[in-house]
Design an enzyme around this catalytic site. Structure first.
Site, PDB file in Angstrom:
ATOM      1  N   THR A 203       0.837  -1.194   0.000  1.00 26.66           N
ATOM      2  CA  THR A 203       0.000   0.000   0.000  1.00 26.66           C
ATOM      3  C   THR A 203       0.882   1.258   0.000  1.00 26.66           C
ATOM      4  O   THR A 203       2.090   1.158   0.185  1.00 26.66           O
ATOM      5  CB  THR A 203      -0.827  -0.113   1.301  1.00 26.66           C
ATOM      6  OG1 THR A 203      -1.768  -1.129   1.111  1.00 26.66           O
ATOM      7  CG2 THR A 203      -1.490   1.131   1.757  1.00 26.66           C
TER       8      THR A 203
ATOM      9  N   GLY B  92       0.273  -3.156   5.788  1.00 26.32           N
ATOM     10  CA  GLY B  92       0.402  -4.512   6.324  1.00 26.32           C
ATOM     11  C   GLY B  92      -0.886  -5.274   6.091  1.00 26.32           C
ATOM     12  O   GLY B  92      -1.658  -4.945   5.191  1.00 26.32           O
ATOM     13  N   VAL B  93      -1.139  -6.266   6.910  1.00 30.81           N
ATOM     14  CA  VAL B  93      -2.358  -7.074   6.750  1.00 30.81           C
ATOM     15  C   VAL B  93      -3.528  -6.299   7.360  1.00 30.81           C
ATOM     16  O   VAL B  93      -3.561  -6.046   8.570  1.00 30.81           O
ATOM     17  CB  VAL B  93      -2.185  -8.451   7.416  1.00 30.81           C
ATOM     18  CG1 VAL B  93      -3.489  -9.242   7.357  1.00 30.81           C
ATOM     19  CG2 VAL B  93      -1.055  -9.219   6.749  1.00 30.81           C
ATOM     20  N   GLY B  94      -4.477  -5.910   6.498  1.00 30.26           N
ATOM     21  CA  GLY B  94      -5.583  -5.053   6.932  1.00 30.26           C
ATOM     22  C   GLY B  94      -6.326  -5.609   8.138  1.00 30.26           C
ATOM     23  O   GLY B  94      -6.685  -4.862   9.055  1.00 30.26           O
TER      24      GLY B  94
ATOM     25  N   ARG C 182     -14.240  -7.606   0.338  1.00 27.88           N
ATOM     26  CA  ARG C 182     -13.380  -7.455   1.523  1.00 27.88           C
ATOM     27  C   ARG C 182     -13.021  -5.975   1.711  1.00 27.88           C
ATOM     28  O   ARG C 182     -12.755  -5.268   0.751  1.00 27.88           O
ATOM     29  CB  ARG C 182     -12.106  -8.275   1.327  1.00 27.88           C
ATOM     30  CG  ARG C 182     -11.118  -8.114   2.488  1.00 27.88           C
ATOM     31  CD  ARG C 182      -9.709  -7.917   1.988  1.00 27.88           C
ATOM     32  NE  ARG C 182      -8.761  -7.799   3.072  1.00 27.88           N
ATOM     33  CZ  ARG C 182      -7.755  -6.922   3.075  1.00 27.88           C
ATOM     34  NH1 ARG C 182      -7.595  -6.104   2.050  1.00 27.88           N
ATOM     35  NH2 ARG C 182      -6.933  -6.859   4.087  1.00 27.88           N
ATOM     36  N   VAL C 183     -13.046  -5.519   2.963  1.00 27.64           N
ATOM     37  CA  VAL C 183     -12.728  -4.120   3.259  1.00 27.64           C
ATOM     38  C   VAL C 183     -11.329  -4.032   3.862  1.00 27.64           C
ATOM     39  O   VAL C 183     -11.029  -4.685   4.851  1.00 27.64           O
ATOM     40  CB  VAL C 183     -13.784  -3.521   4.217  1.00 27.64           C
ATOM     41  CG1 VAL C 183     -13.397  -2.110   4.634  1.00 27.64           C
ATOM     42  CG2 VAL C 183     -15.154  -3.513   3.537  1.00 27.64           C
TER      43      VAL C 183
END
Ligand code: ASP
Length: 282
Positions: A157, A207-209, A185-186
């Protein structure tokens, strides 16, 4: 007050990024942070973070805008947000399709009462406000999608945090998601867990949301700053709490006294700030 800006391009993909790609990402960050710093001399922090993120969205090396990854149904959906530390207003778009710079759609929403829009309705809003149709599905992205059908691929990101000469803070973050996700997916990037600014700090996460949301990361750092923690204490404690569930994340921040801080759970996040000249890190 000295105006400052910091940006990030998410995490390197350990297994897929060659040395050449790593150098290209760092060179791109240097160029973009230099442009954002120069823009900040005549614009406020909020305008600058939107501009900084738009430059990152236009660079196909990163997972946002033009470089966004394809989701499991073959489509690209973009999420982006920004927050003004002065007014405490947050605006964003979630899973918008077919726009070049989702951060500018998020910025447009600042002027509206309804500040976060998702999916097709976010797209309709964009068209109504002259954001033209743009297909960010490049050939390179399609090849990566095909590769992803058989193996795992991670890309980063983008984000930007700035403090202007009047001491105003702002943060902006934009993503193409985690890649190959279930449609709908949000991501964290258009939530207060992934992007936050107040009078004390501006924070952009990557990173991992799911981990960032579970850890309420950006909002938690900002709350700790209100409660008197130093920037380092607020970030380190909040990042440390991710360890309970093996969270994967990284943050860039600027505090109200123009202190810059970065920390990550895995040592290969790429970020840069400008201090007389652009400085990049991994
Ligand atoms: N946080 C983004 C997401 O989970 C991905 C990333 O930062 O790399 O959608």
């Amino acid at each position: 007050m000295e105006a400052k800006v910091i940006i990030h391009g998410g995490f390197f993909s350990e297994s897929f990024d060659s040395e050449e790609v790593k150098v290209a990402k760092q060179d791109a960050l240097k160029e973009i942070v230099t442009k954002a710093h120069s823009y900040l001399q005549s614009h406020n922090a909020l305008e600058t973070v939107a501009y900084g993120v738009s430059l990152l969205e236009d660079c196909s090396l990163f997972n946002a805008g033009l470089g966004s990854q394809i989701q499991s149904d073959g489509k690209i959906r973009l999420s982006a947000s920004l927050m003004d530390g002065v007014s405490k207003k947050f605006s964003g778009v979630i899973n918008i399709e077919d726009v070049k710079n989702p951060i500018f759609v998020a910025q447009k929403l600042m002027d509206f009462e309804d500040k976060v829009l998702s999916g097709n309705e976010a797209g309709n809003f964009a068209r109504e406000h002259d954001f033209h149709y743009f297909d960010s599905q490049t050939d390179e992205r399609k090849q990566q999608y095909l590769k992803k059908l058989t193996e795992s691929l991670r890309k980063g990101t983008v984000g930007c945090v700035a403090i202007d000469k009047d001491g105003n803070l702002a943060a902006a973050t934009s993503t193409g998601g985690k890649g190959f996700e279930i449609p709908g997916r949000v991501s964290d990037s258009a939530t207060v867990a992934g992007n936050y600014a107040n009078d004390f700090v501006g924070v952009s996460c990557t990173g991992v949301g799911e981990d960032i949301v579970s850890g309420a990361l950006a909002a938690k750092i900002a709350t700790r700053m209100i409660d008197g923690f130093t920037l380092k204490e607020a970030c380190d404690k909040s990042m440390n709490e991710l360890k309970d569930f093996d969270g994967f994340a990284g943050v860039i921040c600027i505090s109200s006294n123009a202190e810059i801080y970065h920390t990550d759970s895995h040592p290969y996040m790429v970020w840069a700030y400008y201090d007389k000249e652009p400085v990049t890190f991994t």
